[in-house]
Write an enzyme that holds these catalytic residues in place. Structure first.
Site, PDB file in Angstrom:
ATOM      1  N   LYS A  44      -0.992  -9.364   3.588  1.00 20.68           N
ATOM      2  CA  LYS A  44      -0.534  -8.871   4.339  1.00 20.68           C
ATOM      3  C   LYS A  44      -1.216  -7.766   5.133  1.00 20.68           C
ATOM      4  O   LYS A  44      -2.037  -7.109   4.418  1.00 20.68           O
ATOM      5  CB  LYS A  44       1.003  -8.274   3.944  1.00 20.68           C
ATOM      6  N   GLU A  79       9.462  -3.655  10.794  1.00 21.57           N
ATOM      7  CA  GLU A  79       9.699  -2.638  10.189  1.00 21.57           C
ATOM      8  C   GLU A  79       9.988  -1.452  11.356  1.00 21.57           C
ATOM      9  O   GLU A  79       9.388  -1.545  12.249  1.00 21.57           O
ATOM     10  CB  GLU A  79       8.690  -2.006   9.437  1.00 21.57           C
ATOM     11  N   GLU A  82      -1.150  -4.832   8.783  1.00 19.67           N
ATOM     12  CA  GLU A  82      -0.539  -4.549  10.002  1.00 19.67           C
ATOM     13  C   GLU A  82      -0.913  -4.665  11.494  1.00 19.67           C
ATOM     14  O   GLU A  82      -2.341  -4.619  11.551  1.00 19.67           O
ATOM     15  CB  GLU A  82      -0.290  -2.924   9.653  1.00 19.67           C
ATOM     16  N   ASP A 142       0.886  -1.165   0.103  1.00 18.54           N
ATOM     17  CA  ASP A 142      -0.009   0.083   0.036  1.00 18.54           C
ATOM     18  C   ASP A 142       0.856   1.266   0.029  1.00 18.54           C
ATOM     19  O   ASP A 142       0.391   2.468  -0.096  1.00 18.54           O
ATOM     20  CB  ASP A 142      -0.921   0.103   1.242  1.00 18.54           C
ATOM     21  N   SER A 143       2.302   1.057   0.088  1.00 15.98           N
ATOM     22  CA  SER A 143       3.378   2.309  -0.059  1.00 15.98           C
ATOM     23  C   SER A 143       2.839   2.820  -1.617  1.00 15.98           C
ATOM     24  O   SER A 143       3.388   3.847  -1.866  1.00 15.98           O
ATOM     25  CB  SER A 143       4.557   1.751   0.083  1.00 15.98           C
ATOM     26  N   ASP A 164      -1.041  -6.448   0.051  1.00 19.31           N
ATOM     27  CA  ASP A 164      -0.987  -5.660   1.149  1.00 19.31           C
ATOM     28  C   ASP A 164      -2.731  -5.210   1.635  1.00 19.31           C
ATOM     29  O   ASP A 164      -3.018  -4.467   0.703  1.00 19.31           O
ATOM     30  CB  ASP A 164      -0.193  -4.543   0.867  1.00 19.31           C
TER      31      ASP A 164
END
Ligand SMILES: Nc1nc(=O)c2c([nH]1)NC[C@@H]1CN(c3ccc(C(=O)N[C@@H](CCC(=O)O)C(=O)O)cc3)CN21
Ligand SMILES: CC(C)C(=O)C(=O)O
Ligand SMILES: [Mg+2]
Length: 263
Positions: A114, A179, A116, A45-46, A84
């Protein structure tokens, strides 16, 4: 070509062979990575920052993630593709989370997702993996919590990080991204866990490393975090090409006879 799977990654950890991962967002770069032999592509999602030019990842939608994941996965014969999950795709309810995770496998050729968070998202990790979808967790500096963290800040609470790592493993995660944490904490977590750890800004002792493609290839004009190494400068190469085109068009040198349909 044999596809990289969760089993391949477990075996690499067991044998002490490093896992390589990069982000990608489109077909041509994913093709280069697949052909060169990177083990895992995360469609991050970056993309909200490096593709869309935003200053956080918060505005990225499920439909945008599905689109990019589809075109990346289309290119990957060997590389494992992970989608993501964007902000608000898994925070509203376990049911929403499972449905959105399922979209990545139904609507693209990704084989994992993925998300968070640590202990607080374990119910979600458990439900998604129970549905047969491999889940990669992501702890430490979690960009979707940027406002809660007060910025993109390195996370240093060792007890909390270790507890989160153990919790996501217990909940069924096949791997965890570490991270923005100090080396010694990433090392302790990597030694303690049986699932592979993939580091970004987490030092050299993780089972694998990931970087955002635009940072490492030199095509990110924005802020570059300290943990980035620039392996080449595609930005300069592209600028040269663009300048060459401008100069030749203005000078009347392009198109030349060989570019024309005269005969
Ligand atoms: N281009 C890009 N690269 C990334 O690695 C990345 C993104 N975008 N977008 C999503 C998240 C955001 N990330 C970031 C963004 C900034 C810092 C950063 O500036 N960190 C400070 C550390 C500050 C501290 O010491 O607490 C640094 O100076 O590196 C870190 C991770 C990582 N991800
Ligand atoms: C930096 C990686 C781990 C990520 O989550 C992303 O690219 O969105
Ligand atoms: Mg992300």
């Amino acid at each position: 070509m044999k596809k990289v799977t969760v089993t391949t990654l477990y075996n690499k950890k067991k044998e002490g062979e490093k896992i390589t991962a990069m982000t990608a967002y489109d077909f041509p770069f994913a093709t280069l990575m697949d052909e060169t032999g990177v083990d895992m592509i995360l469609v991050g999602d970056s993309l909200g920052m490096v593709i869309q030019g935003g200053n956080s990842t918060l505005h990225v939608t499920m439909d945008e993630m599905i689109y990019h994941t589809r075109i990346v996965a289309r290119a990957c014969k060997r590389t494992m593709v992970v989608g993501d999950m964007p902000f608000m795709a898994y925070q509203t309810s376990v049911e929403d989370a499972v449905r959105n995770a399922g979209r990545f496998l139904k609507e693209t050729d990704a084989s994992a997702v993925k998300l968070e968070g640590g202990a607080s998202v374990c119910d979600v990790i458990k439900a998604i993996s129970t549905a047969g979808i491999p889940v990669q967790a992501h702890i430490g500096l979690t960009p979707q919590s940027v406002h809660q963290m007060g910025g993109f800040k390195v996370q240093r609470d060792e007890d909390r990080l270790m507890a989160d790592a153990l919790a996501v493993q217990e909940a069924g995660a096949f791997s965890v991204v570490l991270e923005g944490i100090p080396n010694h904490i990433a090392k302790a977590i990597t030694e303690k866990l049986t699932i592979p750890t993939i580091g970004i800004g987490a030092g050299p002792d993780c089972d694998g490393q990931i970087l955002v493609m635009h940072d490492m290839l030199g095509i990110n004009s924005g802020h570059i975090p300290k943990f980035v190494k620039k392996y080449c400068n595609l930005g300069d190469e592209a600028r040269k090409g663009i300048q060459g085109f401008i100069d030749e068009v203005k000078g009347g040198d392009f198109p030349a006879p060989e570019h024309c349909y005269n005969k």
